[in-house]
Design an enzyme around this catalytic site. Sequence first.
Site, PDB file in Angstrom:
ATOM      1  N   LYS A  25       1.850   8.407  -8.985  1.00 37.42           N
ATOM      2  CA  LYS A  25       1.420   7.042  -9.799  1.00 37.42           C
ATOM      3  C   LYS A  25      -0.072   6.728  -9.590  1.00 37.42           C
ATOM      4  O   LYS A  25      -0.740   6.150 -10.213  1.00 37.42           O
ATOM      5  CB  LYS A  25       2.511   6.089  -9.783  1.00 37.42           C
ATOM      6  CG  LYS A  25       3.620   6.338  -9.988  1.00 37.42           C
ATOM      7  CD  LYS A  25       4.595   4.990  -9.858  1.00 37.42           C
ATOM      8  CE  LYS A  25       5.966   5.335  -9.665  1.00 37.42           C
ATOM      9  NZ  LYS A  25       7.102   4.032  -9.447  1.00 37.42           N
ATOM     10  N   GLY A  26      -0.458   6.612  -8.408  1.00 42.89           N
ATOM     11  CA  GLY A  26      -1.576   5.807  -7.599  1.00 42.89           C
ATOM     12  C   GLY A  26      -2.721   6.138  -8.520  1.00 42.89           C
ATOM     13  O   GLY A  26      -3.796   5.204  -8.389  1.00 42.89           O
ATOM     14  N   GLU A  59      -7.029  11.717  -7.580  1.00 39.98           N
ATOM     15  CA  GLU A  59      -6.245  11.215  -6.611  1.00 39.98           C
ATOM     16  C   GLU A  59      -6.759   9.943  -6.122  1.00 39.98           C
ATOM     17  O   GLU A  59      -7.705   9.595  -6.494  1.00 39.98           O
ATOM     18  CB  GLU A  59      -5.979  12.021  -5.449  1.00 39.98           C
ATOM     19  CG  GLU A  59      -4.583  12.700  -5.613  1.00 39.98           C
ATOM     20  CD  GLU A  59      -3.280  12.150  -5.211  1.00 39.98           C
ATOM     21  OE1 GLU A  59      -3.478  10.737  -5.491  1.00 39.98           O
ATOM     22  OE2 GLU A  59      -2.309  12.609  -4.739  1.00 39.98           O
ATOM     23  N   ASP A  60      -5.600   8.987  -6.086  1.00 40.22           N
ATOM     24  CA  ASP A  60      -6.142   7.539  -5.362  1.00 40.22           C
ATOM     25  C   ASP A  60      -6.557   7.584  -3.984  1.00 40.22           C
ATOM     26  O   ASP A  60      -7.564   7.101  -3.371  1.00 40.22           O
ATOM     27  CB  ASP A  60      -5.254   6.549  -5.617  1.00 40.22           C
ATOM     28  CG  ASP A  60      -3.777   7.040  -4.930  1.00 40.22           C
ATOM     29  OD1 ASP A  60      -3.421   8.042  -4.726  1.00 40.22           O
ATOM     30  OD2 ASP A  60      -2.791   6.008  -4.623  1.00 40.22           O
ATOM     31  N   ASP A 117      -5.054  11.008   2.699  1.00 41.85           N
ATOM     32  CA  ASP A 117      -4.833  10.300   3.970  1.00 41.85           C
ATOM     33  C   ASP A 117      -4.443  11.588   4.741  1.00 41.85           C
ATOM     34  O   ASP A 117      -5.515  11.716   5.691  1.00 41.85           O
ATOM     35  CB  ASP A 117      -3.387   9.563   3.633  1.00 41.85           C
ATOM     36  CG  ASP A 117      -2.949   8.707   5.091  1.00 41.85           C
ATOM     37  OD1 ASP A 117      -3.722   8.702   6.005  1.00 41.85           O
ATOM     38  OD2 ASP A 117      -2.057   7.759   4.814  1.00 41.85           O
ATOM     39  N   LYS A 153      -9.268   8.395   3.550  1.00 42.47           N
ATOM     40  CA  LYS A 153      -9.087   7.904   4.722  1.00 42.47           C
ATOM     41  C   LYS A 153      -9.032   9.027   5.798  1.00 42.47           C
ATOM     42  O   LYS A 153      -8.131   9.725   5.710  1.00 42.47           O
ATOM     43  CB  LYS A 153      -7.663   7.162   4.769  1.00 42.47           C
ATOM     44  CG  LYS A 153      -7.228   6.324   5.883  1.00 42.47           C
ATOM     45  CD  LYS A 153      -6.254   5.283   5.461  1.00 42.47           C
ATOM     46  CE  LYS A 153      -4.986   5.656   5.777  1.00 42.47           C
ATOM     47  NZ  LYS A 153      -3.917   4.357   5.355  1.00 42.47           N
ATOM     48  N   PHE A 167      -4.069   0.111   6.028  1.00 42.38           N
ATOM     49  CA  PHE A 167      -3.292   0.153   4.836  1.00 42.38           C
ATOM     50  C   PHE A 167      -3.715  -0.403   3.635  1.00 42.38           C
ATOM     51  O   PHE A 167      -4.004  -1.682   3.747  1.00 42.38           O
ATOM     52  CB  PHE A 167      -1.893  -0.026   5.133  1.00 42.38           C
ATOM     53  CG  PHE A 167      -0.779   0.439   4.222  1.00 42.38           C
ATOM     54  CD1 PHE A 167      -0.075   1.691   4.419  1.00 42.38           C
ATOM     55  CD2 PHE A 167      -0.564  -0.134   2.978  1.00 42.38           C
ATOM     56  CE1 PHE A 167       0.375   2.281   3.443  1.00 42.38           C
ATOM     57  CE2 PHE A 167       0.240   0.283   2.237  1.00 42.38           C
ATOM     58  CZ  PHE A 167       0.860   1.572   2.252  1.00 42.38           C
ATOM     59  N   ASP A 208      -0.233   1.292  -3.916  1.00 45.41           N
ATOM     60  CA  ASP A 208       0.825   0.410  -3.742  1.00 45.41           C
ATOM     61  C   ASP A 208       0.993   0.219  -2.207  1.00 45.41           C
ATOM     62  O   ASP A 208       0.939   1.047  -1.327  1.00 45.41           O
ATOM     63  CB  ASP A 208       2.190   0.876  -4.498  1.00 45.41           C
ATOM     64  CG  ASP A 208       2.766   2.174  -3.572  1.00 45.41           C
ATOM     65  OD1 ASP A 208       2.117   3.042  -3.360  1.00 45.41           O
ATOM     66  OD2 ASP A 208       3.970   2.142  -3.363  1.00 45.41           O
ATOM     67  N   ARG A 228      -0.116  -2.431  -7.279  1.00 43.80           N
ATOM     68  CA  ARG A 228      -0.879  -1.498  -7.795  1.00 43.80           C
ATOM     69  C   ARG A 228      -1.667  -2.288  -8.817  1.00 43.80           C
ATOM     70  O   ARG A 228      -3.114  -1.569  -9.403  1.00 43.80           O
ATOM     71  CB  ARG A 228      -0.063  -0.674  -8.649  1.00 43.80           C
ATOM     72  CG  ARG A 228       0.630   0.250  -7.651  1.00 43.80           C
ATOM     73  CD  ARG A 228       1.383   1.505  -8.575  1.00 43.80           C
ATOM     74  NE  ARG A 228       2.460   2.150  -8.210  1.00 43.80           N
ATOM     75  CZ  ARG A 228       2.551   3.158  -7.229  1.00 43.80           C
ATOM     76  NH1 ARG A 228       1.374   3.753  -6.875  1.00 43.80           N
ATOM     77  NH2 ARG A 228       3.508   3.785  -6.684  1.00 43.80           N
TER      78      ARG A 228
END
Length: 172
Positions: free
Chosen positions: A39-40, A95-96, A99, A127, A148, A155, A161
């Site tokens: 969802k990000g 993509e958000d 990581d 990140k 984070f 989220d 979000r």
Amino acid sequence: MRKEILFSREMIAKRVQEVARRISADYTGRELIVIGILKGSFIFMADLIRAMNIPCRVDFARAASYGAGQESAGRVIMTKDIETSIKGKDILVVEDIVDTGTTLSYLVEWLKERSPQSLKVCAFLDKRKRRKVAFEADYVCFTIEDGFVVGYGLDFNEQARFLPEVYVLEKQ
Ligand code: PRP
């Protein structure tokens, strides 16, 4: 949980415009299909494609990496497929965050099996500290070391979000 602002609305808008301009220049005269990973990515993708000055089609997939909380579990399952044929097409995955790199490296191979003409990845955040799988996005808005982060689509246990800024959660 306490949070501290990391990127303001203005910083985000400026950087998204810059990246959108680069993408537009790179794909001038081509037909781009933008695939958002739910969802990000939904807020970033909406801003990005509106800041681009080339036409595009959109679709969505959902990759779930299992485990709640702040750690991604390292196992990716596609829970929603795209509905567009991408064979022979130019694809931009949005993509958000990258990581550990697990999700995107899996996803890219999953999409490449369908023989797109080209496939690039645009991530809002990169990140770097927890990378486990070597993965480099083609376009990145912001690079952060660790922490984070929430807001602008990202989220924490499905909360935050909706925040228009990006925040870093403070350790208790
Ligand atoms: C987040 C994010 C990426 C992935 C990145 O998704 O949207 O897909 O984790 O982490 P990785 O590089 O360690 O694989 P999440 O599973 O939290 O789902 P969401 O987009 O619905 O929030």
